[in-house]
Design an enzyme around this catalytic site. Structure first.
Site, PDB file in Angstrom:
ATOM      1  N   SER A 149      30.760   8.663  -8.538  1.00 49.77           N
ATOM      2  CA  SER A 149      31.086   7.947  -7.286  1.00 49.77           C
ATOM      3  C   SER A 149      29.811   7.800  -6.711  1.00 49.77           C
ATOM      4  O   SER A 149      28.690   8.542  -6.666  1.00 49.77           O
ATOM      5  CB  SER A 149      32.044   8.462  -6.304  1.00 49.77           C
ATOM      6  OG  SER A 149      31.729   9.439  -5.786  1.00 49.77           O
ATOM      7  N   LYS A 150      29.597   6.839  -5.734  1.00 49.34           N
ATOM      8  CA  LYS A 150      28.529   6.628  -4.960  1.00 49.34           C
ATOM      9  C   LYS A 150      28.071   7.695  -3.914  1.00 49.34           C
ATOM     10  O   LYS A 150      26.877   7.988  -3.934  1.00 49.34           O
ATOM     11  CB  LYS A 150      28.849   5.306  -3.996  1.00 49.34           C
ATOM     12  CG  LYS A 150      28.811   3.982  -4.742  1.00 49.34           C
ATOM     13  CD  LYS A 150      27.548   3.380  -4.869  1.00 49.34           C
ATOM     14  CE  LYS A 150      27.475   2.041  -5.653  1.00 49.34           C
ATOM     15  NZ  LYS A 150      26.044   1.718  -6.279  1.00 49.34           N
ATOM     16  N   ARG A 151      29.098   8.152  -3.678  1.00 51.40           N
ATOM     17  CA  ARG A 151      28.834   9.631  -2.668  1.00 51.40           C
ATOM     18  C   ARG A 151      27.935  10.644  -3.379  1.00 51.40           C
ATOM     19  O   ARG A 151      27.283  11.310  -2.712  1.00 51.40           O
ATOM     20  CB  ARG A 151      30.375  10.219  -2.587  1.00 51.40           C
ATOM     21  CG  ARG A 151      30.915   9.504  -1.635  1.00 51.40           C
ATOM     22  CD  ARG A 151      32.215  10.181  -0.964  1.00 51.40           C
ATOM     23  NE  ARG A 151      31.950  11.285   0.040  1.00 51.40           N
ATOM     24  CZ  ARG A 151      31.393  10.745   1.066  1.00 51.40           C
ATOM     25  NH1 ARG A 151      31.716   9.431   1.542  1.00 51.40           N
ATOM     26  NH2 ARG A 151      30.977  11.702   2.174  1.00 51.40           N
TER      27      ARG A 151
END
Length: 487
Positions: free
Chosen positions: A251-253
């Site tokens: 994910s982007k995180r």
RNA sequence: GGCGCGUUCGUCUAGUGGCCCAGGACGCCGCCCUUUCAAGGCGGAGAUCAGGGGUUCGAAUCCCCUACGCGCUACCA
């Protein structure tokens, strides 16, 4: 049988690396077997369309060197390759299913479905369509169908089991009684993924479907759809997921997820391809870097593992460095120029001095992991003074302020003795090496101080080359500035 | 909750009954080379093969159970 595979992305944004990995495998499988690979756009969800996605999808593939034989841009014998342009095919399939009583019109409103699910949740029952409209007579269905908004639901067989023989996982069995009557045709006339996929894969003569593991639970839907439509299913291979460093879906995180972000951040397509190809697949027990030709020659589903893989950026960095070092000198020089143009501060005149680039490029090749690091490494060559640094670094590198002063003074005196004409790499080297005796220090002990003075940091391009490139005036000035910092 | 998939060094993986008290690569540590940093060379640490039961002369490899992780459970794909 000719192997035909496809990459079937939804134009809902920039393609994700996991998605692209699937495309790589599908492409490689087709090529390794002398078959065809095609691209098909699955734009059946009108609400999630993101303009420009199709372009970005094809750009992603092209960047990696993935070529397709048929697709929305190049056409092909089964055109069009965009699902929104094939609506009549899905409608025909839905009609066929209704006629065969393998599908039925469902007039339930979204509100009723919500209420039904809430009820199921409250009763702790598994969610799923309750089959209310399944019993409506053909005549009534026909009549209401002309007047009322409705969807077409596929009537899943509820007895027995549906077995999938997955190419990666072997046999996977599903209980039919747990299956849901899913929507095949939406009320807006568009098909759902489930219906469109079958209709198109049949029409386009697809033989192998490679997709992420998240699709595994919907396989029984697809198998029954094939059966109801009277076709032999394709072979399926559900690929393991790609995880972030936290063990969850990438994910982007935890890092970039869009393939093209990696291009922006200085990764080479060869490195990306090699890296992604080895996530879930391997050639043998020795190979850790896979050239594209080898991948296209040797890929096989038998060597795809079934367990998920963590996206390890350090390994990508290593591969990127490897491919950078393999680049031909001229290609590398052009790459350096490009990244200097975009990465150097605005204060540097454009176009960026080609001579400096040409001189710095070879020095850069072995010390660059990411192309985006280039500008920072060579920035010191473009200013009059060195990039700003904390004077304390000088002291620390010298092992004491007095030492730093002694080193800089000695260097200043000696180098000042070189004439403008005599300011060559070799002369600079000889002069600095000569300092060893005078200072009573090994070269490696005092040279870091000079690195800091010239480049603003203790690590960077080789010193003698750098000073020659800087020229007598700037090089000496930087030593004076460093010396002044210590007063 | 239900269903499904998965579990070999920190990470990617090799391994399909004996070649494995488990091999390679990244990362890490050390040494060499060296103009710093890299790159390169050499070496090292690092996995009781998730745990427990079986089957077998023999299991990382076959079977069962457990645990944990993940995925799916829409008129999204």
């Amino acid at each position: 049988m000719t192997v035909r595979t496809r990459y079937a992305p939804s134009p809902t944004g920039d393609p994700h690396v996991g998605n692209i990995r699937t495309a790589i495998f599908a492409w490689a499988l087709a090529r390794a077997n002398g078959g065809q690979f095609l691209v098909r756009v699955e734009d059946t969800d009108q609400n999630r369309l993101v303009p420009g996605s199709v372009g970005r999808i094809m750009e992603s593939l092209r960047w990696l060197g993935i070529e397709w034989d048929e697709g929305p841009d190049v056409g092909g014998p089964h055109a069009p390759y965009v699902q929104s342009e094939r609506l009549h095919l899905y409608r025909a399939a839905a009609d066929q299913l209704i006629a065969a009583r393998r599908a039925y019109r469902c007039f339930c409103t979204p509100e009723r479905l919500d209420a039904m699910r809430a009820e199921q949740a409250a009763q702790k029952q598994p969610p799923g369509y309750d089959g209310l409209c399944r019993g409506i007579t053909a005549a009534e269905s026909e009549a209401r169908g002309r007047a009322e908004k409705h969807v077409v639901r596929f009537a899943m067989r509820k007895e027995g089991q549906t077995a999938l023989n997955d190419l990666v996982r072997g046999e996977v069995v599903f209980e039919n009684r747990l299956q849901d009557d899913f929507v095949a045709l939406k009320s807006d006339g568009f098909p759902t993924y489930h219906l469109a996929l079958i209709v198109d894969d049949v029409d386009m003569r697809i033989t192998h479907v490679l997709r992420g593991e998240e699709w595994l639970p919907s396989a029984p839907k697809h198998l029954q759809l094939y059966e109801a439509l009277g076709h032999t299913p394709t072979l399926f291979a559900h690929l393991p997921l790609i995880l972030g460093p936290d063990g969850k879906k990438l994910s982007k995180r935890t890092g970039d997820t869009a393939l093209l972000d990696y291009r922006e951040n200085g990764y080479l397509p060869e490195a990306m391809l090699s890296f992604l190809a080895m996530l879930g697949w391997s050639l043998d027990d020795k190979t850790s870097i896979i050239p594209p030709e080898e991948l296209l020659r040797s890929f096989s589903i038998e060597r795809v593992v079934s367990n998920p893989a963590v996206f390890d950026i350090q390994r990508l960095d290593y591969l990127n460095g490897h491919y950078i070092r393999e680049m031909a000198p001229e290609t590398w020089r052009a790459t350096v120029a490009e990244w200097c143009e975009r990465g150097l501060p605005d204060t540097v005149a454009r176009p960026v001095n080609a001579e400096v680039i040409a001189a710095a490029a070879p020095l850069l090749q072995e010390r660059t992991a990411k192309l985006s690091d280039i500008a920072d490494t060579v920035a010191f060559l473009f200013g009059y003074e060195a990039p700003e640094y904390a004077p304390a670094v000088l002291v620390e590198r010298a092992g004491g302020e007095a030492e730093a002063v002694r080193i800089l003074d000695a260097a200043l005196v000696t180098l000042d003795g070189l004439s403008e004409d005599g300011w060559t790499r070799d002369a600079i080297e000889a002069a600095i090496r000569g300092l060893e005796g005078e200072l009573g220090l090994k070269l490696r002990k005092f040279i870091p101080v000079l690195y800091v003075a010239e480049q603003g940091k203790a690590q960077g391009l080789p010193l003698f080359d750098s000073m020659a490139l800087l020229g007598r005036q700037r090089a000496l000035q930087r030593l004076r500035t460093a010396r002044a910092h210590l007063d």
